[in-house]
Scaffold this motif. Structure first.
Motif, mmCIF file in Angstrom:
data_model
loop_
_atom_site.group_PDB
_atom_site.id
_atom_site.type_symbol
_atom_site.label_atom_id
_atom_site.label_comp_id
_atom_site.label_asym_id
_atom_site.label_seq_id
_atom_site.Cartn_x
_atom_site.Cartn_y
_atom_site.Cartn_z
ATOM 1 N N UNK A 29 -19.685 1.391 61.056
ATOM 2 C CA UNK A 29 -18.598 2.259 61.708
ATOM 3 C C UNK A 29 -17.713 2.921 60.637
ATOM 4 N N UNK A 30 -16.964 2.023 59.792
ATOM 5 C CA UNK A 30 -16.216 2.632 58.869
ATOM 6 C C UNK A 30 -16.568 2.001 57.388
ATOM 7 N N UNK A 35 -17.111 -3.112 54.855
ATOM 8 C CA UNK A 35 -16.798 -3.993 53.634
ATOM 9 C C UNK A 35 -16.523 -5.129 54.129
ATOM 10 N N UNK A 36 -15.471 -5.293 54.978
ATOM 11 C CA UNK A 36 -15.043 -6.494 55.587
ATOM 12 C C UNK A 36 -15.971 -7.473 55.800
ATOM 13 N N UNK A 37 -16.978 -6.785 56.735
ATOM 14 C CA UNK A 37 -18.159 -7.666 57.403
ATOM 15 C C UNK A 37 -19.128 -8.235 56.084
ATOM 16 N N UNK A 38 -19.107 -7.513 55.365
ATOM 17 C CA UNK A 38 -20.196 -7.524 54.137
ATOM 18 C C UNK A 38 -19.622 -8.739 53.332
ATOM 19 N N UNK A 60 -18.742 -1.917 51.290
ATOM 20 C CA UNK A 60 -19.680 -0.708 51.542
ATOM 21 C C UNK A 60 -19.118 0.550 51.452
ATOM 22 N N UNK A 61 -19.747 1.574 51.120
ATOM 23 C CA UNK A 61 -19.033 2.886 51.373
ATOM 24 C C UNK A 61 -19.080 3.326 52.852
ATOM 25 N N UNK A 150 -26.635 5.051 57.312
ATOM 26 C CA UNK A 150 -26.868 3.965 56.579
ATOM 27 C C UNK A 150 -25.499 3.784 55.654
ATOM 28 N N UNK A 151 -25.517 2.701 55.143
ATOM 29 C CA UNK A 151 -24.456 2.313 54.207
ATOM 30 C C UNK A 151 -24.886 1.482 52.852
#
Length: 153
Positions: A29-30, A35-38, A60-61, A150-151
């Protein structure tokens, strides 16, 4: 050997296969939320995979966009037959399933490849495309739902 590095887990294919879950199309999504989830996923579920590696953070970008020199991408069908630079094995498979020819190449080769017609386009976050000079060459950029393809983590 290095003491510290900033890199992407996906730059070492098959070394961190659990992290490939974050390469799935339309998932991000953002950059912040992904990034927080990863990071939470990695610290909770990937400790064995990180043996010998001590991550400070997993990130993640922002979601990748599709940038093309000529074709305008309004739907997934518009990808058929296009040669697109893909950033990972997951995106190579995904673009191939949609009928595009996935092309792997290092980022520094992208501007010349798109300007010479070696590739029709690429997937890359908008801010990375700007920094690489792709926005000067590619005329079309997706911003619709199809653009969150993708990210990278």
């Amino acid at each position: 050997m290095v003491d510290i590095s900033w890199t992407l887990l996906s730059y070492t294919p098959n070394r961190f296969p659990e992290s490939e879950a974050f390469d799935q199309p339309f998932l991000p999504t953002t950059g912040e939320a992904t990034s927080m989830a990863a990071h939470e996923f990695a610290t909770t579920h990937m400790q064995d995979a990180f043996e010998g590696v001590y991550p400070i953070a997993v990130f993640a970008h922002t979601p990748g966009k599709i940038h093309t020199r000529g074709a305008s991408i309004e739907s997934a069908d518009d990808l058929k037959g296009l040669a697109l630079r893909a950033p990972s094995k997951t995106m190579n498979r995904y673009l191939g399933l949609l009928g595009a020819q996935a092309v792997g190449m290092p980022m520094p080769q992208i501007p010349e490849a798109i300007s010479r017609g070696v590739i029709d386009g690429l997937t890359l976050p908008f801010e990375s495309a700007a920094a690489l000079g792709v926005l000067d060459i590619a005329q079309n950029h997706t911003f619709s739902r199809v653009s969150r393809v993708y990210t990278r983590r």
